[in-house]
Design an enzyme around this catalytic site. Structure first.
Site, PDB file in Angstrom:
ATOM      1  N   HIS A 199      17.234 -29.544 -19.656  1.00 38.93           N
ATOM      2  CA  HIS A 199      18.090 -28.527 -19.776  1.00 38.93           C
ATOM      3  C   HIS A 199      17.307 -27.607 -20.876  1.00 38.93           C
ATOM      4  CE1 HIS A 199      20.631 -29.641 -16.758  1.00 38.93           C
ATOM      5  NE2 HIS A 199      20.123 -31.404 -16.503  1.00 38.93           N
ATOM      6  N   ALA A 243      12.642 -54.024 -20.072  1.00 40.09           N
ATOM      7  CA  ALA A 243      13.765 -54.104 -19.475  1.00 40.09           C
ATOM      8  C   ALA A 243      14.688 -53.031 -20.918  1.00 40.09           C
ATOM      9  CB  ALA A 243      14.530 -55.191 -19.499  1.00 40.09           C
ATOM     10  N   ARG A 269       1.825 -54.751 -27.417  1.00 40.07           N
ATOM     11  CA  ARG A 269       0.752 -55.642 -28.186  1.00 40.07           C
ATOM     12  C   ARG A 269      -0.192 -55.788 -26.269  1.00 40.07           C
ATOM     13  NH1 ARG A 269       0.891 -60.177 -24.448  1.00 40.07           N
ATOM     14  NH2 ARG A 269       2.975 -60.687 -23.653  1.00 40.07           N
TER      15      ARG A 269
END
Length: 190
Positions: free
Chosen positions: A119, A164, A187
Site C-alpha cells: 500500500h 514454519a 544452513r
C-alpha cells in the site's frame, strides 16, 4: 472475464506503479476470482470432490498434477503460474496482483500467505486505496512450512526449505534451510 479486460487489469497492476485498487475493472476481476475459489472450495468441503479445472482455466499457468486443498484464495488467478506437481495445503491465500511464479515440485504448507501488494506510504494516497505490486518467484522443489508469509518482491531459490512461521522478504538463495522474522539462512542443505 474477457481477455481484453484481463490485459487492462494486468497493465494497471503489474507495472509496479501506484494505482487505485478500487478501479471497477479490478473489482470485477477480484469478484470473479473469489467466486471461482468459493466454488472450488465448496465442492471439496461439501462433496469431497476435487475439480482443478475450475481454477486451471483462469490461472496464468496451471501445470500437471496440481493439488490444492480447500479454503484456497487467490485475488486474480491470471497472474498465478503453478509448475507441475505443486501442492498447496489448507487455508493458503495468494494475493497475485503482480505475477506469482511457483516452480515445479513446490509444497506450500497450511495457512501460508503470498502477498504481492504494497500500500502507498503517503497516508492520503493510502486512504484513497492506492497501492503498488512486486512479483514473487519461488524456485523448483521448494518447501514452505506452515504459516509462512512471502512478502512483495521476494525470491526463493530452488530446493530451499523455509521454516514454519517465517516472514520472507528479499531473496533467499537456493539449497538452504531458512527461517525466522525476517527469514534468514540457517544452513546449507546437508
Amino acid at each position: 472475464m474477457e481477455k481484453a479486460a484481463i490485459k487492462r487489469v494486468q497493465a494497471i497492476t503489474n507495472g509496479g506503479q501506484l494505482y487505485d485498487d478500487f478501479n471497477p475493472e479490478i473489482d470485477q476481476a477480484r469478484r470473479e476470482s473469489f467466486e471461482k475459489c468459493r466454488r472450488y472450495n465448496n465442492l471439496i468441503i461439501q462433496k469431497n470432490e476435487y475439480h482443478p479445472e475450475i481454477l486451471a482455466d483462469y490461472f496464468g499457468y496451471f501445470g500437471q498434477e496440481i493439488r490444492i486443498e480447500p479454503n484456497f484464495l487467490t485475488e486474480f488467478g491470471f497472474n498465478l503460474h503453478l509448475g507441475d506437481r505443486v501442492t498447496i495445503m489448507h487455508d493458503v491465500k495468494i494475493i497475485d496482483c503482480a505475477p506469482v511464479i511457483i516452480g515445479p515440485d513446490v509444497t506450500i504448507g497450511p495457512n501460508c500467505g503470498l502477498y504481492t501488494a504494497s500500500h502507498a506510504e503517503n497516508p492520503v494516497l493510502r486512504a484513497a486505496h492506492y497501492c503498488y505490486e512486486k512479483p514473487i518467484t519461488i524456485g523448483s522443489n521448494v518447501s514452505l512450512g506452515a504459516s509462512v508469509t512471502v512478502c512483495p518482491g521476494a525470491k526463493i531459490g530452488a530446493n530451499t526449505i523455509i521454516g514454519a512461521g517465517a516472514i520472507v522478504v528479499g531473496e533467499i538463495p537456493a539449497n538452504v534451510v531458512a527461517a525466522g522474522n525476517p527469514c534468514r539462512v540457517i544452513r546449507k542443505i546437508g
